[in-house]
Design a protein around this motif. Structure first.
Motif, PDB file in Angstrom:
ATOM      1  N   GLU A  85       0.828  -1.204   0.000  1.00  0.00           N
ATOM      2  CA  GLU A  85       0.000   0.000   0.000  1.00  0.00           C
ATOM      3  C   GLU A  85       0.861   1.253   0.000  1.00  0.00           C
ATOM      4  N   ASN A  88       2.396   1.798  -3.410  1.00  0.00           N
ATOM      5  CA  ASN A  88       1.420   2.355  -4.353  1.00  0.00           C
ATOM      6  C   ASN A  88       1.202   3.837  -4.089  1.00  0.00           C
ATOM      7  N   ARG A  89       1.127   4.223  -2.830  1.00  0.00           N
ATOM      8  CA  ARG A  89       0.955   5.645  -2.509  1.00  0.00           C
ATOM      9  C   ARG A  89       2.174   6.447  -2.932  1.00  0.00           C
ATOM     10  N   GLN A  92       2.260   7.365  -6.589  1.00  0.00           N
ATOM     11  CA  GLN A  92       1.393   8.472  -6.981  1.00  0.00           C
ATOM     12  C   GLN A  92       2.133   9.801  -6.928  1.00  0.00           C
ATOM     13  N   TYR A  93       3.104   9.917  -6.024  1.00  0.00           N
ATOM     14  CA  TYR A  93       3.791  11.192  -5.816  1.00  0.00           C
ATOM     15  C   TYR A  93       5.163  11.257  -6.462  1.00  0.00           C
TER      16      TYR A  93
END
Length: 103
Positions: A85, A88-89, A92-93
Protein backbone atom coordinates in the motif's frame (compact mmCIF):
# COMPACT_ATOMS: atom_id res chain seq x y z
CA UNK A 1 5.60 -67.38 45.29
CA UNK A 2 1.88 -66.56 45.04
CA UNK A 3 2.70 -62.89 45.30
CA UNK A 4 5.09 -63.19 42.33
CA UNK A 5 2.38 -64.75 40.17
CA UNK A 6 -0.15 -62.11 41.21
CA UNK A 7 2.17 -59.34 40.02
CA UNK A 8 3.05 -61.07 36.74
CA UNK A 9 -0.05 -59.75 34.89
CA UNK A 10 0.78 -56.25 36.10
CA UNK A 11 4.33 -56.59 34.81
CA UNK A 12 3.12 -57.89 31.47
CA UNK A 13 0.59 -55.06 31.23
CA UNK A 14 3.30 -52.52 32.04
CA UNK A 15 5.65 -54.08 29.47
CA UNK A 16 2.93 -53.81 26.79
CA UNK A 17 2.33 -50.20 27.81
CA UNK A 18 6.04 -49.39 27.42
CA UNK A 19 6.12 -51.15 24.06
CA UNK A 20 3.01 -49.43 22.78
CA UNK A 21 4.20 -45.97 23.83
CA UNK A 22 7.59 -46.43 22.13
CA UNK A 23 9.62 -46.24 25.31
CA UNK A 24 11.31 -49.60 24.78
CA UNK A 25 12.30 -48.70 21.21
CA UNK A 26 13.73 -45.36 22.33
CA UNK A 27 15.74 -46.84 25.17
CA UNK A 28 16.96 -49.68 22.98
CA UNK A 29 18.12 -47.32 20.24
CA UNK A 30 19.99 -45.13 22.74
CA UNK A 31 21.67 -48.14 24.30
CA UNK A 32 22.63 -49.45 20.85
CA UNK A 33 24.08 -46.02 19.98
CA UNK A 34 26.10 -46.07 23.20
CA UNK A 35 27.32 -49.60 22.45
CA UNK A 36 28.38 -48.59 18.93
CA UNK A 37 30.29 -45.50 20.11
CA UNK A 38 33.99 -45.92 19.36
CA UNK A 39 34.99 -43.44 22.03
CA UNK A 40 32.86 -44.37 25.01
CA UNK A 41 31.82 -41.29 27.01
CA UNK A 42 33.08 -40.92 30.56
CA UNK A 43 29.53 -40.53 31.81
CA UNK A 44 27.16 -43.00 30.20
CA UNK A 45 24.18 -41.51 32.02
CA UNK A 46 24.80 -38.09 30.46
CA UNK A 47 25.03 -39.75 27.04
CA UNK A 48 21.69 -41.47 27.61
CA UNK A 49 20.05 -38.26 28.88
CA UNK A 50 21.34 -36.31 25.92
CA UNK A 51 20.17 -38.83 23.36
CA UNK A 52 16.81 -39.50 24.98
CA UNK A 53 16.19 -35.76 25.12
CA UNK A 54 16.86 -35.41 21.40
CA UNK A 55 13.51 -36.96 20.52
CA UNK A 56 12.01 -33.50 20.15
CA UNK A 57 10.20 -30.83 22.07
CA UNK A 58 7.34 -31.52 24.42
CA UNK A 59 3.86 -31.42 22.87
CA UNK A 60 3.01 -28.34 24.93
CA UNK A 61 6.07 -26.57 23.47
CA UNK A 62 5.03 -27.57 19.97
CA UNK A 63 1.54 -26.15 20.49
CA UNK A 64 2.97 -22.88 21.84
CA UNK A 65 5.37 -22.64 18.91
CA UNK A 66 2.57 -23.29 16.42
CA UNK A 67 0.48 -20.54 17.97
CA UNK A 68 3.43 -18.15 17.89
CA UNK A 69 4.17 -19.06 14.27
CA UNK A 70 0.55 -18.41 13.26
CA UNK A 71 0.64 -15.04 15.03
CA UNK A 72 3.92 -14.07 13.37
CA UNK A 73 2.65 -15.22 9.96
CA UNK A 74 -0.41 -13.00 10.39
CA UNK A 75 1.79 -10.04 11.37
CA UNK A 76 4.03 -10.69 8.37
CA UNK A 77 1.05 -10.73 6.01
CA UNK A 78 -0.20 -7.43 7.46
CA UNK A 79 3.23 -5.87 7.00
CA UNK A 80 3.44 -7.07 3.39
CA UNK A 81 0.03 -5.54 2.69
CA UNK A 82 1.07 -2.28 4.35
CA UNK A 83 4.32 -2.26 2.37
CA UNK A 84 2.47 -2.73 -0.92
CA UNK A 85 0.00 0.00 0.00
CA UNK A 86 2.80 2.41 0.85
CA UNK A 87 4.60 1.61 -2.40
CA UNK A 88 1.42 2.36 -4.35
CA UNK A 89 0.95 5.64 -2.51
CA UNK A 90 4.58 6.56 -3.16
CA UNK A 91 4.17 5.86 -6.86
CA UNK A 92 1.39 8.47 -6.98
CA UNK A 93 3.79 11.19 -5.82
CA UNK A 94 7.12 10.12 -7.32
CA UNK A 95 7.75 8.86 -10.82
CA UNK A 96 9.56 5.57 -11.08
CA UNK A 97 13.24 5.68 -12.22
CA UNK A 98 12.25 4.12 -15.55
CA UNK A 99 9.79 6.94 -16.25
CA UNK A 100 12.45 9.59 -15.57
CA UNK A 101 14.97 7.89 -17.88
CA UNK A 102 12.45 7.70 -20.75
CA UNK A 103 11.88 11.47 -20.82
Amino acid sequence: MAHYRASEPKREQFRRYLEKSGVLDSITSVLVALYEENDKPNNALDFIKLHLGSAGPEPADVDALRMEMADLQQKCNLLVEENNELKNRLMQYEPSPEDGAAE
